[in-house]
Design a protein around this motif. Structure first.
Motif, PDB file in Angstrom:
ATOM      1  N   PHE A 223      93.344 -58.390 -71.487  1.00 40.34           N
ATOM      2  CA  PHE A 223      92.316 -59.542 -71.796  1.00 40.34           C
ATOM      3  C   PHE A 223      90.911 -58.999 -71.979  1.00 40.34           C
ATOM      4  O   PHE A 223      89.920 -59.253 -71.284  1.00 40.34           O
ATOM      5  N   HIS A 224      91.064 -57.663 -72.861  1.00 39.18           N
ATOM      6  CA  HIS A 224      89.843 -56.651 -72.862  1.00 39.18           C
ATOM      7  C   HIS A 224      88.703 -57.048 -73.489  1.00 39.18           C
ATOM      8  O   HIS A 224      88.589 -57.665 -74.607  1.00 39.18           O
ATOM      9  N   ILE A 225      87.365 -57.104 -72.811  1.00 42.62           N
ATOM     10  CA  ILE A 225      86.043 -57.689 -73.462  1.00 42.62           C
ATOM     11  C   ILE A 225      85.435 -56.246 -72.982  1.00 42.62           C
ATOM     12  O   ILE A 225      85.245 -56.087 -71.728  1.00 42.62           O
ATOM     13  N   ASP A 226      84.654 -55.603 -73.905  1.00 45.27           N
ATOM     14  CA  ASP A 226      83.459 -54.782 -73.384  1.00 45.27           C
ATOM     15  C   ASP A 226      82.445 -54.845 -74.616  1.00 45.27           C
ATOM     16  O   ASP A 226      82.387 -54.200 -75.503  1.00 45.27           O
ATOM     17  N   GLY A 227      81.587 -55.755 -74.185  1.00 45.66           N
ATOM     18  CA  GLY A 227      80.771 -56.325 -75.077  1.00 45.66           C
ATOM     19  C   GLY A 227      79.175 -56.569 -74.349  1.00 45.66           C
ATOM     20  O   GLY A 227      78.976 -56.486 -73.150  1.00 45.66           O
TER      21      GLY A 227
END
Ligand SMILES: *[C@@H]1O[C@H](CO)[C@@H](O)[C@H](O)[C@H]1NC(C)=O
Length: 293
Positions: A223-227
Motif C-alpha cells: 500500500f505504497h504512497i510517497d507523495g
C-alpha cells in the motif's frame, strides 16, 4: 520506475537505491492501515496478516472501497493487486487518484472483468479540470488474476505516467504551453474500489454478473504512497521541486521506456482516444506532443 532507480543506483558502485537517490523512496510494502481507510461497506474488506494484505469483497448486496488518509500534490503511488479470478464478468476493480471538487482532476486505472478464461481490459483515463474523455484500453500481457502485479502512477510537474509492473503503459505530459490543462494545484486522494458495473463493463454490458459465482474477491498488498501531503490551500508541494520524483530522470520517459510504451501500443492497445477519428475528428494536441499514439 523501479528500473530507472535501479540504474541510478547500480551505476554508482552498486550502492543500494536508498543511498543513491537524492531523497529516499518510501518503502513499497507497507500495511493497509498506514496509508488507507475504508470508504464504505467496512464489513466487505478483509484484512490478512495484520493488514499487509487486504481483500475487497463484492456480493449481491454491495461492493466496497477504500481511500488514502492523506491528500497529495505529486508523488509516486503503487499497489499490488490480484484481480477477481474465475468468472469476473460485470465486475470493475478501480484504482485512481481524484480531487474532491467539481472541476476535478482524476488519474484512473479501471480493470474490467470477464467470463472465465476471457481477457480482462485495463481502461485508463485522465481528467483535468472536470474534463475527461481520454480513455485508453489495453489487454494485459499476463493473466492479472493469477498473481499480484504492480500498478503505479508517477505524478510530477512534468508528466503523469501509468505503470504496469515496470512497463509504462501511458504518459500524459504537462502540455500547459500548448493549452492543455494539467493537474498541478488540486490535491488528490488515492481510491480503490470493487463494484458491479454490468451495465457497461464487459463487452459493453452484454455480459451480466453471474451472482451464483459471488462473492467476488480482489486482493491487495503493497500500500505504497510517497507523495507530497497537501491541504487544499497548500502551495509548498508545487514549488519545492526537491523530491526524488522531480529529478531529471523522472521528467520524461527514457529511450527504453518509450520503446516499451510503443510495444504496448502496437501489441496490446484496443482503444485509444487519440486515434478515434470517428469520435474526436482532430487528434488532441497532447497526443502528438506525448508521442503516445
Ligand atoms: C472479454 O472477452 C471478450 C471475448 O474474448 C472480448 O471481446 C472482450 O474484450 C473481453 N473484455 C471485456 C472487458 O469485455
Amino acid at each position: 520506475m523501479g528500473s530507472k532507480l535501479l540504474v541510478l543506483c547500480l551505476g554508482l558502485l552498486g550502492l543500494p537505491c536508498l543511498v543513491m537517490a537524492a531523497a529516499p523512496m518510501k518503502p513499497i510494502n507497507v500495511p493497509f492501515q498506514k496509508n488507507y481507510v475504508p470508504t464504505w461497506a467496512f464489513d466487505h474488506i478483509k484484512y490478512i496478516n495484520g493488514g499487509t494484505e487486504a481483500q475487497l469483497v463484492l456480493d449481491k448486496y454491495t461492493g466496497t472501497g477504500f481511500q488514502s488518509r492523506g491528500s497529495y500534490l505529486f508523488g509516486h503511488f503503487s499497489m499490488d493487486i490480484k484481480m477477481v479470478p474465475g468468472d469476473s464478468a460485470g465486475t470493475v476493480t478501480a484504482y485512481y487518484l481524484s480531487s474532491q471538487n467539481s472541476e476535478h482532476d482524476e488519474i484512473d486505472f479501471e480493470f474490467l472483468g470477464n467470463r472465465s478464461g476471457q481477457p480482462y481490459i485495463l481502461q485508463t483515463n485522465v481528467f483535468t479540470g472536470g474534463a475527461g474523455n481520454r480513455e485508453q484500453r489495453i489487454y494485459l500481457w499476463f493473466d492479472p488474476t493469477k498473481d499480484y502485479h504492480s500498478y503505479a502512477v508517477l505524478w510530477n510537474m512534468y508528466q503523469i505516467v501509468f505503470f504496469v509492473d515496470e512497463v509504462p503503459i501511458r504518459i500524459f505530459k504537462n502540455n500547459k504551453h500548448i493549452g492543455v490543462r494539467f493537474p498541478f494545484n488540486q490535491p488528490m486522494k488515492m481510491y480503490s474500489s470493487l463494484w458491479n458495473a454490468d451495465d457497461w463493463a464487459t463487452r459493453g454490458g452484454l455480459e451480466k454478473t453471474d451472482w451464483s459465482k459471488a462473492p467476488f474477491i480482489a486482493s491487495y498488498r503493497g500500500f505504497h504512497i510517497d507523495g507530497c501531503e497537501a491541504d487544499a490551500k497548500d502551495s509548498v508541494c508545487a514549488t519545492q521541486g526537491k523530491r526524488w520524483w522531480d529529478q531529471k530522470a523522472f521528467q520524461d520517459l527514457d529511450g527504453i521506456q518509450y520503446r516499451r510504451l510503443k510495444w504496448v501500443r502496437e501489441k496490446y492497445t484496443i482503444y485509444n482516444y487519440c486515434t478515434d477519428r470517428a469520435r474526436i475528428p482532430t487528434m488532441p494536441t497532447e497526443c502528438v506532443s506525448d508521442r503516445d499514439v
